[in-house]
Every structure is written in C-alpha cells, then in structure tokens.
Design an enzyme around this catalytic site. Structure first.
Site, PDB file in Angstrom:
ATOM      1  N   CYS A  62      46.142  44.276  23.740  1.00 50.91           N
ATOM      2  CA  CYS A  62      46.260  43.688  22.407  1.00 50.91           C
ATOM      3  C   CYS A  62      47.309  42.580  22.372  1.00 50.91           C
ATOM      4  O   CYS A  62      47.038  41.464  21.956  1.00 50.91           O
ATOM      5  CB  CYS A  62      46.613  44.758  21.387  1.00 50.91           C
ATOM      6  SG  CYS A  62      45.245  45.897  21.085  1.00 50.91           S
ATOM      7  N   HIS A  63      48.545  42.897  22.825  1.00 52.33           N
ATOM      8  CA  HIS A  63      49.609  41.907  22.755  1.00 52.33           C
ATOM      9  C   HIS A  63      50.377  41.787  24.056  1.00 52.33           C
ATOM     10  O   HIS A  63      51.483  41.277  24.092  1.00 52.33           O
ATOM     11  CB  HIS A  63      50.555  42.222  21.599  1.00 52.33           C
ATOM     12  CG  HIS A  63      49.855  42.311  20.284  1.00 52.33           C
ATOM     13  ND1 HIS A  63      49.411  43.507  19.764  1.00 52.33           N
ATOM     14  CD2 HIS A  63      49.467  41.358  19.416  1.00 52.33           C
ATOM     15  CE1 HIS A  63      48.796  43.292  18.625  1.00 52.33           C
ATOM     16  NE2 HIS A  63      48.809  41.995  18.384  1.00 52.33           N
ATOM     17  N   GLY A  64      49.822  42.317  25.152  1.00 50.27           N
ATOM     18  CA  GLY A  64      50.396  42.085  26.470  1.00 50.27           C
ATOM     19  C   GLY A  64      51.585  42.934  26.844  1.00 50.27           C
ATOM     20  O   GLY A  64      52.322  42.596  27.771  1.00 50.27           O
TER      21      GLY A  64
END
Lengths: 250, 189, 423
Positions: free
Chosen positions: B153-155
C-alpha cells in the site's frame, strides 16, 4: 342500564374463560428454584439434569441453540466443560479437504443426535423428536408442562384405543405420545448421591432445560429488581416535583 | 381554587416560599433522569461489542510440520491474518545481529520469539500503518530490502523478525498471544 | 436580509443558529410556552407516552437489526443468538417485543380518550384522521414484525393474514402471490417484511409529526370539551405538562420494565418458540392481543369477503366519525346517554378481544356477532341519532371557571376576563 348488563355479561365471561382453557390434563405445580422475582437456578439440580440430558434425552433430542460453554452457567468449571466437549466428535473438513471429525470445543453448539430431520424420522419410525433448546418456552405451561409429560405416563384408561406404537400420557394433548416413557426410577446414578426417583429425575432435567432456554434469567431478574426500585424512586420524586410545580395553579 | 394564569409563561417565581426546596428536588430528579437515560443507552452501545459467540472463537491451533524453512503460512485468527514463518539459520542470525539503535521501534529479536523456538516467528499480518496485509509470506512475493515483509500500500518494509525497517509504518508487526503446545504445534489466542 | 429570524436567545451560539435556522424559537414556541388547557387529566399523558414508545421501538429495533438475519433458514437461530450471545441482546429483544404491546396499550387508551372527550370533532377532524392513519401503519408494522422471528405463529400468522387478500374477487390470488413473492409464505416474504418493518416506523414518525403539527394548529381538546376562551384557561406547556407527562412516563416505564424483566413472555405465544414449519399448522392460530378484536370481527362474518371488508371497515369507519357525530357537545361528560354508550363500546371491544382468542365455537360465535353488530351500530347508527336527540347537560362557562350555571339566567359573559389574584 345497558352498560351494566353488558359489563355483567363480560364479567361472567371472564370468569368462565380459564375453566375452558384448562380441559386437557391438569398442570402439576412444582416448586421451582427459578420461579419468582428472585428465583435462581439450583446449580446441583441443573448439573444432575445435564447428566440426564446427556445419558437419556440426547439419544434422540437435539439442543442445537446451546453451546457446551453454556454449561459454565450451571456451575461447571472451564476445564470440566472442555472435557465434556472433547468427549464428543463433530464433523469438520480435514486438511486434505475431505470430511473428517474432530473433538468438539466449548465454543461448539451441542451436537445433534441426527444430522438432519430425515435421518431422525428414518431412525424413529417417522416421529421427529423436537429440539429442546427452548422447550420450556415453546409449550403452554412451560416447566410444569414438561415435568408433567415426563411424569405423566401410565396405562391407558379402559376403553381408550391407542394408535400403533403410541404411549398413554395424561399430560400430553390427545393423551397419545410417540415417545416411550423416557425416565424410569434409578435410570441414572447421581454422583452426588441424590436418590434418582422419577420425580427427582424429571425435576432435575426440567431445571436444566429451563436454564438452557433462559440462560440470562438470573441476570435479567437481578437487573430488573434494580430497575424497578430505581423507577419507583424516580416516580416518587417526579411526582413530588409535579406537586410543587402545580402548587401555584390549584 | 382557580388562580392566576401564567400568561407570562412559567418563568414566574410565584410566592417564593419553597423555591429552594423545589429547585433541589428538580436537580435530584433531573440527575436521576439523566442516570436513567444513561442506563438505557449502555445496553444499546454494548450490544455492538463482540458477542459471546465471537469471543468464544478466540483460539486456533496450527500444525507447523508442513512449513519448510524459508517459507511461511497465513492462518486466520479472530478474522485477522496471522503470519507463521519458518526462518532459516541465516534469517535468524540477521534478525539477532541488528543494532537496536538502527530500528524504528527498537526491540530485540529474542523478545519476539518463544525461547527455544527461534526458527518460528509468529506475527499479526497487518501493517501498522493503515491496516493493509503485507506481502512476503509466499516465496514468490517481494519481501523488501530486509527479507521480511513488504507492504504494497505505502511501501513499509519489515525484517525477518517482523520489525519495521522502513516507514511510513510506525511500529513493528504485532505479536499475537500464542504458546507452543508441542515442538510442532502452536495455539494462537 | 429578509427572513432572518429575530432571536431572543441570550447565548451567542444559540442566537447565531436561531437567527438563521429558528429551531430554538420553534421549540420554545411549540413545547415551552405553548398555551395548553389547564384542566388536562392524566389521560392526556398518553399521546406523549405513545411518542416515547415509538422512539424506543425504533431505537431498540435498529440495534436488533444489526444482529438479525432475514433468511428462512437463519432467522429463528439469529433471534436465539440475540437472546444468548449478543451483549444485552435478551434485554433489547424483550424490550422490543413487549414494547409492541405497550405501544398499542397506550395508543388504545389515547384513542378511547379521544372518543370519550370528542377530540375528533371540529376543528380536529384532520388531526383525528392522521391518528387513524398512524393506527393502520402501526398494525401493518406490528404484523410484519411478528413474522420476523420465523416461529410457527410468525409463519402461519403471515399465511392467514396475507390470505385475506385472496377474498377479493378476480385479482385476489394474484395479489397474494405478489405479496408472497412465491406460491407460499417463504424467504422472499420474510425479506420484504423485514425491509418494510424497518421502513414503516419512519413513515409513522413522519405522520406523527403531521399529527403534532395539526394538534398545535387547533390546540388540544380538554376534559370539558369546551374551547379555550382566554389566557386564564391555559398554562404554558413547560413546566406544567412536561412534568405531568414525566410522571406518567415513569409509571409507563415501571409497567414496561415489569414485563421485560419479570414476565418477558407474558404476551408471547409458546408456538412462536417452535421454528416455522410450512408443513404443519399449529392447533390454534391466535394473533397478538392488540389485533384480537379485529380478528374476531373477521371471524364473526360467515362470508369470507364480507369478513375481510367488515374487518377493514371497523377501522375505516373511524375516518368518518367526525361527520357521523351530530352532537354539538364534545365531551361525553355532558352527554349522559352517550357516556353510557361509550362504555358499551368499550365492553364490546374487550368482548371482541376475548372472542378473538377463542375457537369460533358455540356461544363465542354468538357473542362475537353481537359485539360486532354493536360496534358498527355504535358508530353508524347511534352516533348520528343520539347526537340529534340527546339533551346535553349545561356546559361550564369556561375552563378556568368550571362552574355549571344551573338554569338561572344567562351566563355572565365577560366576567372571567379579570383574573383572580392570589393574596
């Protein structure tokens, strides 16, 4: 004048109504531990009742709304409940995807004696034993009625023609019941030494079934007493405020 | 006796005699009524909390034998994914050798596994950022630069101990309560 | 800047809102200073009690719906799950189930109060008719709610009541199939009843809103049935009637709580604790007590269509009583003959309730027919005739001076305008 006549008629009617409603078998009156606004379940009786359910009733009757964990409510310990559940196997799906069996957990519903209605009818001559989860709520007369059926077996009166495979029961509507007399004196041996008379057995199993039907009854009544006392107090002081507020009007 | 009509509406303070008493009584009544409303509200609110049947399903047993070293499985516990990873010797060593000062939420690897079972890391597979499920349990998944898990999703990236090594996630993966029933079996919950 | 409300509220936030959206002014006008006849008795509590019952039914219902499954194979079990596993689920369900009975109880008292004191008469005809609409909606809602637990009585009650529509010629059977969404009561029926059972209370709420608006236009009737003539006849709603309603509310909650906590299944039928079985009808199908009189009327007529029409007619007739009643006097207090007949109506309705609870055999049938006949006779024949022929007692000159001048001379016209001051 006319009103008075009609009311008199209505009064007669009201008096007659219960007499008409009570024609089938008289309800026995048992002193239940759970009746009345402060009633609680007699734990020992309920535990003996569970023994009867397990050894006798559960051969035909399911208890499918109840969980094994509910047994903690009649005073069994978590370990005892776990052992009781583990002594039963329930169907599951194995890791290979095939139907398999596993020991039951406290979180499982009571295992039903038959997998479905057809299986029950096939095994029992076409009769379907009712589920007992809410049996004391599902019969007119409740606990007294169930007790009455369990203790109401006997010889049919002379001249009464019984259907095939039917048994006489003075409490059951129509007096012919497919279930053979389930409880006999000394049918079970109680661990606590209580003498297993027919009345005692019926009393115990009905106590257990009443608990299963109303597992929150004790909590309900406990809260109820507080609520009623609180509301009575609130009614009193509200009425006092009302009197004060209205004192300059009257 | 009929009396004055309070056409000027209620704010009137007639005759002042019992004012204090009336106000106290009103206060008590109002307070009691407020308690009553609260008592009605609580059962409604509490009915939305987990029910008895949900709470009863709080434990699950996992057989560890089919999991080869270097791989993991995902099991559902209380409706959440739990990652059970069989770590290789190399992965264990990497996890143990990290300097705590290099971590976002410093925690020793030994505190995240059960003593004597360092090859098994069991974490709740939910990214501590915004609740996505990180990749890395399957051998074909990307595992990020630290060989653990990688949140798509956001690393966010986690190491082989499930500790966050690269943001935006602020915390390490949570550990579920679990215990070894035997060397090859754990009970979560 | 036309239209900004000039607010008298001191609190700056309240004032700011009230200037733009005069909710506070409205509430103050309609519920605080609203001039209300000073002579209400406790029977005037019941409208407020009904509103509170409606709100509590909606609230408990919303939370029950969070745990209920409207599916034929799961509905019964989901109700049992509410009773056993959901935190305070037993309390929510018992409050809701007994709440239906409590709601009807207070609404019936409210209706009979209106009948006794002539609250349906001009200018309150529309107010009354909205009330009858509410009653109809309540019955539909209660009926569909009773189906949801999917016990034997749910299933067979649904079957019997929906089958009423088959009495209508030509289209009857098509209507019934349409209501069911199948060829018997089943899953589709349960789903739509749940949907409508959730919707209708909000419709009721909207009609109650109109009912209250209409009430605040005409103003309340009162036990004397005479109009408000001067400010001396009224009191501001707050604090006089807010506190009086609160007393009634406390007693209402006491009664309701007694049933919830100590006799939760008093109004319940044991058969509804048996899961629905489409292949076996219970030995007796009995509706909930609040529908029994109508059920009795249905069964008192030997013709199927006739019975259905009479049953609906028994409620529809209430729509037209403002025009059937020819008496110039509202309150039965001043109508000795009509007052006696009112009690005959009450007795007939109660008798019908008992008839509805018993098998239509023997003299129950006779009693049912007599009571049904009287019910319609009361409204359709006696109401217009007695209104014309009866000689009412002299009315008091005003609410604040409830003195009945005994024949001697004309009433002192403007006399009560000067208020008597207390020392």
């Amino acid at each position: 004048m006319r009103a008075a006549t009609t009311l008199a008629l209505l009064g007669t009617l009201l008096a007659a109504a219960p007499a008409l409603a009570q024609e089938e078998g008289k309800l026995p009156h048992v002193n239940w531990s759970f009746s009345g606004p402060f009633g609680t379940y007699d734990r020992a009786a309920a535990q003996r009742g569970f023994q009867i359910y397990k050894e006798v009733c559960s051969n035909c009757h399911s208890l499918k709304e109840a969980y094994y964990r509910d047994l903690e409510g009649i005073g069994l310990s978590a370990a005892q409940v776990k052992a009781i559940a583990a002594s039963v196997t329930v169907p599951t799906i194995g890791d290979d995807g095939q139907p398999a069996e596993r020991p039951a957990l406290p979180s499982d519903h009571f295992k039903s004696p038959f997998p479905n209605e057809k299986a029950a009818r096939a095994a029992l001559n076409g009769a379907l034993p009712p589920d007992l989860s809410v049996i004391t709520l599902a019969r007119e007369g409740g606990a007294d009625y169930v007790y009455g059926v369990l203790t109401g077996y006997g010889e049919p009166p002379a001249g009464m023609k019984m259907g095939e495979g039917m048994n006489y029961n003075k409490m059951f509507p129509g007096h012919q019941i497919a279930m053979p007399q389930p409880l006999q004196p000394d049918q079970v041996t109680y661990a606590d030494g209580t003498k297993a008379t027919l009345d005692q057995e019926a009393h115990d199993v009905v106590t257990f079934l009443e608990y299963v039907a109303n597992p929150h009854m004790e909590e309900r009544k406990r809260i109820g007493v507080k609520v009623i006392l609180f509301l009575a107090m609130l009614t009193g002081i509200t009425y006092a405020v009302k009197r004060k507020v209205w004192s300059d009007v009257h | 006796m009929s009396a004055t009509a309070p056409a000027d509406h209620g704010s009137g303070h007639p005759h002042g005699v019992d004012e204090g008493k009336r106000d106290f009584l009103k206060l008590v009544t109002g307070a009691a009524a407020a308690i009553g409303v609260g008592a009605i509200a609580w059962p409604l609110i509490d009915s939305m909390n987990p029910s008895a049947d949900v709470l009863a399903l709080s434990s699950v047993e996992v057989d560890l034998t089919p999991i080869p070293a270097g791989q993991g499985i995902t099991v559902a516990w209380r409706g959440k994914p739990v990652f059970v990873r069989h770590r290789t010797e190399k992965e264990i060593k990497e996890a143990e050798d990290v300097k705590l000062s290099a971590l976002i939420e410093p925690q020793a690897d030994a505190d995240r596994v059960k003593p004597g079972h360092a090859q098994w890391i069991v974490v709740i597979g939910i990214c501590t950022h915004l609740g996505c499920i990180p990749l890395g349990n399957k051998p074909t998944d990307p595992r990020g630069d630290w060989g653990g898990w990688f949140c798509p999703c956001h690393g966010s990236q986690y190491d082989t101990s499930g500790r966050v090594r690269h943001g935006p996630a602020p915390l390490n993966l949570y550990l579920p309560p679990y215990a070894f029933e035997s060397d090859t079996k754990i009970k979560i919950g | 800047m036309a239209g900004l409300n000039k607010s008298d509220f001191k609190n700056p936030v309240v004032n700011w809102i009230d200037t733009r959206l005069p909710l506070f002014t409205l509430m103050n006008k309609e519920y605080a200073v609203f001039p209300t006849p000073r002579n209400f008795n406790y029977l005037w509590n019941f409208g407020a009690l009904a509103s509170v019952a409606l709100v509590l039914m909606i609230v408990t219902g919303i939370f029950l719906a969070m745990n209920y499954t409207p599916d034929g194979s799961m509905a019964f079990d989901s109700v049992e799950r509410i009773m056993r596993d959901v935190n305070y689920g037993w309390l929510l369900r018992y409050a809701h189930a007994n709440g239906a009975s409590m709601f009807f109880l207070v609404v019936y008292v409210h209706i009979f109060r209106g009948l006794y004191y002539g609250s349906y008469k001009t200018p309150r005809e529309l107010l009354w008719m909205l009330g009858v609409v509410i009653l109809l909606l309540m019955m539909a809602t209660a009926f569909m709610g009773y189906v949801l637990p999917w016990g034997q009585m749910s299933f067979w009650g649904a079957t019997v009541i929906t089958n009423l529509f088959s009495a209508f010629p030509v289209v009857g059977n098509a209507i019934v199939t349409w209501l069911w969404g199948g060829f018997a009561v089943g899953d589709p029926t349960l789903h739509r009843f749940f949907s409508l059972h959730y919707l209708l209370p909000f419709v009721i709420f909207a009609v109650v809103f109109l009912h209250v608006i209409a009430l605040h236009i005409t103003g309340s009737n009162n036990p004397l049935g005479i109009d408000v003539k001067s400010p001396q006849d009224t009191l501001p709603f707050h604090p006089y009637y807010t506190i009086k309603d609160s007393v009634g509310l406390c007693v209402f909650f006491l009664v309701w709580s007694f049933f919830i906590f100590f006799e939760p299944n008093f109004f319940a039928n044991p058969d509804n604790y048996i899961p629905a079985n489409p292949l076996q009808t219970p030995s007796e199908i009995v509706p909930e007590w609040y529908l029994l009189p109508f059920y009795a009327i249905l069964r008192s007529v030997p013709n199927k269509l006739g019975g259905v029409l009479m049953m609906f007619g028994s409620i529809l007739v209430l729509f037209v009583i403002p025009w059937l009643d020819t008496s110039p006097v509202r309150s039965a207090k001043f109508r000795p003959i009509w007052r006696a007949l009112f009690w005959v109506l009450v007795a007939s309705t109660i008798a019908l309730g008992f008839v509805g609870a018993h098998r239509p055999e023997g003299w129950w049938v006779v009693l049912g027919r007599v009571a049904t006949t009287y019910y319609f006779l009361h409204f359709l024949v006696l109401m217009p005739i007695v209104g014309k022929l009866e000689r009412p007692l002299p009315l008091p000159e005003s609410i604040s001076r409830p003195v009945i001048s005994r024949g001697g001379g004309p009433l002192p016209g403007g006399a009560p305008a000067k208020p008597m001051e207390k020392p």
